[in-house]
Write a protein that holds these residues in place. Structure first.
Motif, mmCIF file in Angstrom:
data_model
loop_
_atom_site.group_PDB
_atom_site.id
_atom_site.type_symbol
_atom_site.label_atom_id
_atom_site.label_comp_id
_atom_site.label_asym_id
_atom_site.label_seq_id
_atom_site.Cartn_x
_atom_site.Cartn_y
_atom_site.Cartn_z
ATOM 1 N N GLU A 28 0.839 -1.205 0.000
ATOM 2 C CA GLU A 28 0.000 0.000 0.000
ATOM 3 C C GLU A 28 0.878 1.262 0.000
ATOM 4 O O GLU A 28 0.620 2.220 -0.729
ATOM 5 N N HIS A 29 1.968 1.219 0.786
ATOM 6 C CA HIS A 29 2.899 2.352 0.859
ATOM 7 C C HIS A 29 3.504 2.650 -0.522
ATOM 8 O O HIS A 29 3.560 3.799 -0.959
ATOM 9 N N VAL A 30 3.917 1.589 -1.218
ATOM 10 C CA VAL A 30 4.517 1.764 -2.546
ATOM 11 C C VAL A 30 3.495 2.376 -3.511
ATOM 12 O O VAL A 30 3.791 3.337 -4.232
ATOM 13 N N LEU A 31 2.289 1.845 -3.502
ATOM 14 C CA LEU A 31 1.250 2.370 -4.405
ATOM 15 C C LEU A 31 0.992 3.855 -4.112
ATOM 16 O O LEU A 31 0.873 4.663 -5.029
ATOM 17 N N ARG A 32 0.948 4.211 -2.822
ATOM 18 C CA ARG A 32 0.693 5.621 -2.467
ATOM 19 C C ARG A 32 1.842 6.527 -2.898
ATOM 20 O O ARG A 32 1.643 7.644 -3.355
ATOM 21 N N ASP A 59 12.492 -3.250 -11.953
ATOM 22 C CA ASP A 59 11.907 -1.911 -11.999
ATOM 23 C C ASP A 59 10.778 -1.803 -13.014
ATOM 24 O O ASP A 59 9.701 -1.315 -12.704
ATOM 25 N N SER A 60 11.050 -2.278 -14.233
ATOM 26 C CA SER A 60 10.019 -2.102 -15.264
ATOM 27 C C SER A 60 8.812 -3.000 -15.011
ATOM 28 O O SER A 60 7.669 -2.582 -15.226
ATOM 29 N N LEU A 61 9.033 -4.219 -14.508
ATOM 30 C CA LEU A 61 7.879 -5.087 -14.233
ATOM 31 C C LEU A 61 7.088 -4.559 -13.038
ATOM 32 O O LEU A 61 5.857 -4.572 -13.046
ATOM 33 N N ALA A 62 7.800 -4.053 -12.014
ATOM 34 C CA ALA A 62 7.086 -3.475 -10.863
ATOM 35 C C ALA A 62 6.280 -2.262 -11.322
ATOM 36 O O ALA A 62 5.126 -2.088 -10.935
ATOM 37 N N LEU A 63 6.868 -1.437 -12.178
ATOM 38 C CA LEU A 63 6.153 -0.251 -12.658
ATOM 39 C C LEU A 63 4.872 -0.650 -13.399
ATOM 40 O O LEU A 63 3.805 -0.073 -13.179
ATOM 41 N N TRP A 64 4.994 -1.639 -14.265
ATOM 42 C CA TRP A 64 3.831 -2.082 -15.041
ATOM 43 C C TRP A 64 2.735 -2.596 -14.092
ATOM 44 O O TRP A 64 1.565 -2.260 -14.216
ATOM 45 N N ASP A 65 3.161 -3.399 -13.116
ATOM 46 C CA ASP A 65 2.247 -3.943 -12.110
ATOM 47 C C ASP A 65 1.545 -2.810 -11.344
ATOM 48 O O ASP A 65 0.328 -2.822 -11.162
ATOM 49 N N ASN A 158 14.330 4.448 -11.036
ATOM 50 C CA ASN A 158 13.982 4.669 -9.629
ATOM 51 C C ASN A 158 14.852 5.779 -9.031
ATOM 52 O O ASN A 158 15.673 6.390 -9.742
ATOM 53 N N LEU A 159 14.661 6.012 -7.732
ATOM 54 C CA LEU A 159 15.403 7.077 -7.034
ATOM 55 C C LEU A 159 16.919 6.899 -7.170
ATOM 56 O O LEU A 159 17.645 7.858 -7.432
ATOM 57 N N ASP A 160 17.396 5.659 -7.025
ATOM 58 C CA ASP A 160 18.839 5.418 -7.111
ATOM 59 C C ASP A 160 19.378 5.718 -8.511
ATOM 60 O O ASP A 160 20.455 6.297 -8.658
ATOM 61 N N ASP A 161 18.626 5.302 -9.535
ATOM 62 C CA ASP A 161 19.061 5.553 -10.928
ATOM 63 C C ASP A 161 19.194 7.050 -11.189
ATOM 64 O O ASP A 161 20.196 7.526 -11.729
ATOM 65 N N GLU A 162 18.146 7.778 -10.805
ATOM 66 C CA GLU A 162 18.119 9.206 -11.120
ATOM 67 C C GLU A 162 19.111 9.998 -10.284
ATOM 68 O O GLU A 162 19.717 10.951 -10.765
ATOM 69 N N ALA A 163 19.290 9.576 -9.006
ATOM 70 C CA ALA A 163 20.265 10.265 -8.156
ATOM 71 C C ALA A 163 21.679 10.009 -8.686
ATOM 72 O O ALA A 163 22.520 10.913 -8.690
ATOM 73 N N ALA A 164 21.944 8.787 -9.179
ATOM 74 C CA ALA A 164 23.265 8.464 -9.732
ATOM 75 C C ALA A 164 23.517 9.273 -11.010
ATOM 76 O O ALA A 164 24.614 9.790 -11.225
ATOM 77 N N THR A 165 22.499 9.403 -11.850
ATOM 78 C CA THR A 165 22.641 10.205 -13.072
ATOM 79 C C THR A 165 22.913 11.658 -12.704
ATOM 80 O O THR A 165 23.780 12.313 -13.293
ATOM 81 N N LEU A 166 22.202 12.144 -11.693
ATOM 82 C CA LEU A 166 22.390 13.536 -11.259
ATOM 83 C C LEU A 166 23.816 13.747 -10.759
ATOM 84 O O LEU A 166 24.474 14.725 -11.116
ATOM 85 N N ARG A 205 16.035 -0.655 -3.481
ATOM 86 C CA ARG A 205 15.718 -1.799 -2.615
ATOM 87 C C ARG A 205 14.225 -1.873 -2.290
ATOM 88 O O ARG A 205 13.688 -2.930 -2.049
ATOM 89 N N GLU A 206 13.544 -0.741 -2.312
ATOM 90 C CA GLU A 206 12.089 -0.756 -2.090
ATOM 91 C C GLU A 206 11.383 -1.360 -3.299
ATOM 92 O O GLU A 206 10.420 -2.116 -3.155
ATOM 93 N N VAL A 207 11.874 -1.032 -4.497
ATOM 94 C CA VAL A 207 11.266 -1.593 -5.708
ATOM 95 C C VAL A 207 11.505 -3.107 -5.736
ATOM 96 O O VAL A 207 10.606 -3.894 -6.040
ATOM 97 N N ALA A 208 12.732 -3.508 -5.356
ATOM 98 C CA ALA A 208 13.054 -4.937 -5.328
ATOM 99 C C ALA A 208 12.160 -5.655 -4.314
ATOM 100 O O ALA A 208 11.606 -6.725 -4.587
ATOM 101 N N ALA A 209 11.987 -5.053 -3.135
ATOM 102 C CA ALA A 209 11.140 -5.666 -2.104
ATOM 103 C C ALA A 209 9.702 -5.785 -2.610
ATOM 104 O O ALA A 209 9.040 -6.809 -2.415
ATOM 105 N N TYR A 210 9.228 -4.745 -3.281
ATOM 106 C CA TYR A 210 7.865 -4.767 -3.818
ATOM 107 C C TYR A 210 7.727 -5.927 -4.817
ATOM 108 O O TYR A 210 6.765 -6.702 -4.761
#
Ligand code: Q46
Ligand code: ZN
Ligand code: ZN
Length: 303
Positions: A28-32, A59-65, A158-166, A205-210
């Motif tokens: 529920e937290h992830v969806l919110r 990441d992409s499968l979690a996003l689709w879900d 995800n947050l890690d990808d974008e923060a690393a790019t930044l 890690r939150e996306v992986a846990a989800y």
């Protein structure tokens, strides 16, 4: 540790929120979190036709879900990259996921388009694999979305990808990239389809846990071409900072979105239609067509 919502034993701890969650409340937290990102950044409308870029990774499968659960109309596009077993396994996982949820999956093969996959493309053109791959994927996703009437392309960054790019963009003072780095790229009249990254509030890690908690069977192997990529080092550095001061990654990226980005130039560039394929480009011939031409020329032995 107990779940902050129901006091049952927690299965996931999110330190930057100083909270633990049981399975149900973590989902529920992830969806919110995703819903909040979509609303705050005006990412999607209910009548959007969304094309999700699905690689078969978490990441992409979690996003689709997640988009599916939130009630959006989202189809998937999977690109066969032609990177050995890694690619074939990714395709198997993607198809199984789509089938299990009754979702529409489109597939495009780089080898069918060019005559060879990414590995060979990068060898022939002597380009870094991820650079040739990125150009190819961007081209195919945009063209496919445009040709099939999708109004937006969603990616699983995800947050890690974008923060690393930044971090990479700042370390090299890539001011032009900094001006453009955003979780929402608006559509252009010249034919660039709108692009959004709804997972930018969630750590890797939150996306992986989800994904694990939702029973998503994803490709766990890393792309073999990414070995030694500097983005891994940037992620490590940010994780180290996060350990000491939870919330650092979020502050870094979201502080940039809210207060940093506007200080960098982000005037819209004039784009023309590529003379070969018609896709938008800053020059006469787009990066993808130039890459394909170089690879074909190398194959014909003309260079
Ligand atoms: S698939 Fe392609 Fe990635 Fe592999 S070659 Fe690089 S860009 S690492 S997301
Ligand atoms: Zn709970
Ligand atoms: Zn082109």
């Amino acid at each position: 540790m107990k779940c902050v919502k129901c006091r049952q034993p927690a299965v996931v701890e999110v330190r930057r929120h100083n909270a633990g969650f049981c399975r149900e409340h973590f989902v529920e937290h992830v969806l919110r979190q995703v819903e909040r990102t979509i609303d705050e950044l005006h990412m999607l409308r209910r009548d959007d036709r969304i094309l999700v870029a699905v690689s078969g990774g978490k990441d992409s499968l979690a996003l689709w879900d997640i988009l599916h659960r939130l009630g959006y109309r989202a189809d998937g596009l999977h690109i066969h990259l032609g990177i050995g077993e890694y690619s074939s396994e990714s395709t198997v996982k993607t198809r199984a996921f789509a089938e299990s949820r009754g979702l529409t999956l489109h597939e495009v093969s780089v080898a069918e388009e060019l005559g060879f996959g990414i590995e060979e493309l990068s060898r022939r053109t002597r380009r870094i694999p991820c650079s040739a791959c990125g150009t190819t994927k961007r081209h195919i996703f945009n063209r496919f979305a445009r040709e099939h009437g999708y109004t937006v392309v969603a990616t699983g960054h995800n947050l890690d990808d974008e923060a690393a790019t930044l971090l990479g963009n700042i370390l090299h003072w890539q001011t032009e990239y900094l001006g453009r780095q955003s979780a929402v790229m608006e559509a252009t009249e010249s034919g660039l389809v709108r692009k959004v990254k709804p997972l930018v509030r969630l750590a890797e890690r939150e996306v992986a846990a989800y994904a694990v908690l939702q029973g998503i069977d994803y490709q766990v192997d890393e792309c073999p071409m990414a070995v030694g990529a500097t983005s891994h080092l940037y992620k490590e550095v940010l994780n180290r900072l996060e350990e000491v001061a939870p919330g650092t990654k979020h502050q870094f990226l979201w502080g940039f979105y809210e207060r940093g980005r506007r200080h960098f130039p982000h005037e819209s560039r004039t784009l023309n239609a590529c003379k070969v394929c018609g896709e938008p480009t800053t020059g006469e011939i787009c990066a993808y067509c130039r890459l394909a031409e170089r690879a074909r020329a190398a194959a014909a032995g003309t260079r």
